[in-house]
Design a protein around this motif. Structure first.
Motif, mmCIF file in Angstrom:
data_model
loop_
_atom_site.group_PDB
_atom_site.id
_atom_site.type_symbol
_atom_site.label_atom_id
_atom_site.label_comp_id
_atom_site.label_asym_id
_atom_site.label_seq_id
_atom_site.Cartn_x
_atom_site.Cartn_y
_atom_site.Cartn_z
ATOM 1 N N GLN A 211 0.835 -1.206 0.000
ATOM 2 C CA GLN A 211 0.000 0.000 0.000
ATOM 3 C C GLN A 211 0.873 1.261 0.000
ATOM 4 O O GLN A 211 0.613 2.214 -0.739
ATOM 5 N N GLY A 214 2.190 2.378 -3.234
ATOM 6 C CA GLY A 214 1.267 3.173 -4.042
ATOM 7 C C GLY A 214 1.586 4.662 -3.956
ATOM 8 O O GLY A 214 1.227 5.429 -4.843
ATOM 9 N N GLN A 280 -2.212 -4.909 -7.909
ATOM 10 C CA GLN A 280 -3.394 -4.125 -7.536
ATOM 11 C C GLN A 280 -3.991 -3.431 -8.755
ATOM 12 O O GLN A 280 -3.261 -2.984 -9.642
ATOM 13 N N GLN A 283 -5.561 2.618 -8.447
ATOM 14 C CA GLN A 283 -6.346 3.108 -7.303
ATOM 15 C C GLN A 283 -7.215 4.310 -7.655
ATOM 16 O O GLN A 283 -8.105 4.668 -6.902
ATOM 17 N N ASN A 432 -3.479 5.626 1.575
ATOM 18 C CA ASN A 432 -2.275 4.778 1.532
ATOM 19 C C ASN A 432 -1.312 5.132 2.656
ATOM 20 O O ASN A 432 -0.689 4.261 3.261
#
Length: 845
Positions: A211, A214, A280, A283, A432
């Motif tokens: 995360q 990101g 992922q 986002q 994040n």
């Protein structure tokens, strides 16, 4: 920078450590160097068979290591004699060597903590790895003991083949062999549960690191080590299950049932925790736009041999509310409405033998439309978080045990138009950076420490721009003044402040039409598109207020200039320079900011070359020396088609000569306030005819540069009234200082340039300029930990992850890390920035 514990210990004065080497000579300790901390001394507590065997093996390895190192360093026979004496002493009791080394390492850790305030990160991770490896070896040893004991209890075991007495180190309190077997099994299952907890924690940390990546944090993505750990525990589980089965009548039915249910729980948890989102989805997700995602099942190779029909993984959009229901025991409400329709949303979960993994990659996902939820209060659509839920089911083993796997992606914001992108990125950046592990989806703090915000902005800046030159403490001070609308002049004023989501991206900055994040994102975008190489060469100071620029340039020779990001426009960079009148009085001019569009017409380097009035980049670097590598070569003669080349050049017209200043103090100087429109007039009320004018309407045509009048001129009073201490060089900030690599490493990328010819610029260093390297009453040179200081300072996020890693390792997270502030306060009281600002406001009369 990878730094071992020994790397720090060896830099400390030897007399500080002498008392540590009473039982083991210091010169031999040096021969072992960092090999010592990479062995599991800390985790061999006890004197059971396992510990004794490990201690003997470690003694042999230590002797071997000492002999090799002594040979390499050309040590004499006296040292070799010393080594063999040690070997004979410890051979009688190898556990004593373990205790000695454990004590030495603990002493070394304590000494490092006292001097450096925390231990290096790689050391913590290595210790965690040793802890798991030792736990696994102990489990394998225990399974072997269990098997031997069970076989000895079987009727018909040959007498004398296995002595029961040998197997039971000490038949505890007169327990019979059967009870001893039950106890051994219970203890071993307990150790399996503890090893599983270590693996689950590492999976959790991996997810958190994914995360943070990101936002641009460095991330070791490989799942291979975690897969290996999961598989090794499943192997232990299988062996223990067989042992419980084979023990049969030796176990009481109740004890047997408890063992079986504990083992099943271990397996269930391992299986469900090892289904992860490896790739992922984006986002910030735009509807009607193709995207990819991928999942990985770490235990797939163990449990999904080659089924005739591989299980399908399905991807569905879920709202925050639905994501919360997933984490509740009863699972999602039945018939939950889909929040958005995803096309091409099923893929087979398949084993790849060459890749040694089991995964499903979704290559052509597309979100057709999104159904918005009801929003809370002032929440906008770009604050609404949802996620992609990946799910699959299959049956396990001969008993056809039904298994359901689910993995939730990181939160994402769905947008339908490009103009929502900026605000959506803010929501994701905040989530994040500041979400806690094991949170209720997708709850995140409303306020966070300013220090953590600084770390986040720095990571984002370096990753987005693609540079290894990060922001400096002076930059953070300017950003703090901006976001808090507070003109405090010292870093300490902001050290313990917290910043809210609202201040970050809901409240409009005073006197502006945009939020803090919208402004910062504009700077990011401009730097990434047009200014990366200039920033990486430290040619742009950038994050600095117009008022501070004035104080820097007032005492500089005519033509000194610097580059700063515009305060009043999103994504603009401006040139501030000093012009001196015939009587030597200074006037600071700020040229109308250039946008990315302007710089695509003519580059920043060429614009600087065009303006003859710009001579030296602050403090004293001739402009051609600083910017030569950024100039576009001029074409001479006709081109291939016989045309004479035409070039656009930039000029800044002055509509009247510099006024001669009367040496008088202005009647009123407004307090420095970030709220003032910093790229619009600073009405310092010098005299009615000198009030500067606002920019002419900004057009992107080159003509607008010629149309520039004295629009943004800051006329200032003679320096005699400023009372600047003669020794004060306001900004002793070495802009060539590289960002400490160990702090926030970022892959170094080559400067991106639009010109076809290679960049010739070696990193421009300004530190040679004597005035930059003098340590004057400004910021200490090492406000950021210098590269020669160890260990590199731990950013707050690393501290959080390390605390989690250390939980239950017998070290208190806080203690082992210390609380070292990211922005260290100046050692000199008032900072250089403060002085300059105070000078602007001072009224000596």
């Amino acid at each position: 920078m990878s730094m071992s514990l020994w790397g720090l210990v060896s830099k400390m004065p030897p007399e500080k450590l002498q008392r540590l080497y009473v039982d083991f000579p210091q010169h031999l300790r040096h021969l072992l160097s960092d090999w010592l901390e990479n062995q599991p001394w800390e985790f061999l507590v006890g004197s059971d068979t396992f510990c004794c065997n490990m201690a003997s093996a470690l003694l042999s390895a230590t002797v071997q290591r000492l002999q090799t190192s002594a040979g390499k360093q050309g040590e004499g026979s006296a040292i070799l004699q010393h080594i063999s004496t040690l070997e004979s002493i410890y051979q009688r009791d190898p556990l004593k060597l373990v205790a000695t080394f454990r004590q030495i390492l603990q002493g070394e850790k304590k000494a490092v903590m006292e001097q450096f305030r925390h231990l290096p990160m790689p050391f913590h991770w290595k210790q965690e790895e040793l802890k798991f490896t030792t736990a696994l070896q102990r489990l394998q040893h225990r399974v072997g003991e269990t098997r031997l004991l069970r076989e000895a209890l079987q009727p018909g075991a040959e007498a004398g083949q296995v002595s029961l007495h040998n197997l039971l180190d000490a038949p505890a309190n007169g327990k019979g062999p059967s009870e001893a077997l039950a106890t051994l099994l219970q203890e071993t299952v307990g150790e399996l549960e503890a090893a599983q907890a270590l693996v689950l924690k590492r999976i959790q940390i991996w997810k958190r690191q994914q995360q943070l990546a990101g936002n641009g944090a460095p991330f070791e993505e490989s799942l291979a080590p975690l897969q290996e750990r999961c598989e090794s525990l499943v192997d232990i589980y299988s062996q223990l299950q067989q042992e419980v089965g084979a023990a049969g009548g030796e176990l009481e039915p109740k004890a047997r049932a408890v063992l079986i249910s504990r083992l099943d729980e271990v397996l269930r948890t391992l299986v469900t925790s090892s289904f992860l989102v490896e790739k992922q989805p984006p986002q910030v997700l735009k509807t009607q736009t193709k995207f990819q995602a991928g999942v990985r099942f770490l235990l797939g190779l163990r449990f999904l041999g080659a089924p005739a029909k591989p299980p399908l993984v399905r991807a569905d959009m879920v709202t925050e509310k639905q994501a919360r229901e997933l984490s509740m025991p009863q699972g999602p409400g039945t018939g939950a409405e889909s929040t958005g329709e995803i096309i091409n949303n099923t893929v087979a979960l398949e084993n790849s033998i060459p890749g040694n993994c089991c995964s499903a990659l979704f290559k052509n996902l597309l979100l057709k439309k999104i159904k918005r939820c009801e929003r809370k209060g002032t929440e906008s659509v770009t604050e609404e978080k949802c996620a992609v839920l990946f799910s699959t089911s299959f049956t396990l083993g001969p008993n056809k045990l039904p298994i359901q796997l689910q993995a939730l992606s990181l939160p994402l914001v769905v947008i339908v138009h490009g103009n929502q992108d900026n605000n959506a990125k803010a929501t994701i950046l905040w989530d994040n950076a500041f979400s806690e592990m094991d949170r209720v989806p997708f709850v995140v703090a409303e306020r966070v420490p300013w220090e953590k915000m600084c770390e986040t902005l720095n990571l984002k800046f370096m990753a987005e721009v693609g540079t290894n030159r990060g922001l400096l403490p002076e930059h953070f001070l300017f950003l703090a003044q901006k976001i808090f609308n507070d003109n405090s002049l010292s870093m300490e004023a902001f050290q313990h402040r917290s910043v809210s989501w609202s201040q970050f991206n809901k409240e409009i900055l005073l006197g502006r039409g945009f939020t803090f994040w919208q402004w910062f994102d504009g700077v990011l975008d401009l730097t990434k598109r047009c200014l990366r190489s200039y920033w990486s060469d430290r040619l742009i100071i950038g994050f600095i207020s117009k008022q501070y620029v004035t104080s820097l340039l007032l005492n500089e020779p005519d033509g000194t200039f610097l580059l700063r990001f515009s305060d009043s426009e999103i994504g603009g960079i401006t040139i501030a320079h000093v012009i001196r009148g015939q009587d030597g009085s200074p006037q600071i001019e700020n040229i109308q900011p250039f946008s990315a569009k302007d710089l695509s017409i003519r580059s920043l380097g060429d614009r600087i070359r065009d303006l003859a009035q710009l001579k030296n980049l602050y403090p004293k670097k001739p402009k051609d020396e600083a910017f030569r590598s950024h100039y576009k070569p001029e074409q001479m003669g006709k081109d291939g088609r016989g045309y004479v080349p035409a070039t656009i050049k930039m000029t800044v017209e002055r509509d009247q000569p510099l006024p001669t200043l009367e040496a008088q103090m202005p009647t009123m100087v407004p307090a420095y306030d970030l709220g003032m429109a910093a790229d619009s007039p600073m009405n310092m009320q010098l005299s009615p005819d000198m009030v500067s004018q606002v920019y002419p309407p900004h057009s992107h045509s080159i003509a607008s540069y010629q149309a520039l009048s004295r629009e943004d001129t800051l006329t200032t009073f003679p320096e005699s009234h400023l009372q600047m201490p003669p020794n004060l060089n306001p900004m002793n900030l070495s802009f060539d200082q590289t960002h400490p690599q160990g702090l926030l490493p970022c892959p170094s990328q080559e400067h991106a340039v639009s010109t076809p010819e290679p960049l010739l610029c070696s990193d421009v260093t300004m530190a040679e300029d004597s005035c930059m390297s003098q340590s004057v009453g400004g910021f200490p040179q090492a406000t950021w930990v210098g590269e020669d200081m160890f260990p590199p300072l731990l950013p707050p996020t690393e501290q959080d992850l390390t605390k989690l890693l250390l939980e239950g390792q017998g070290e208190s997270g806080g203690g082992a890390l210390g609380t070292q502030p990211l922005l260290q306060p100046s050692h000199y009281g008032q900072s250089g920035i403060s002085m300059s600002h105070l000078d602007l406001r001072a009224n000596p009369s």
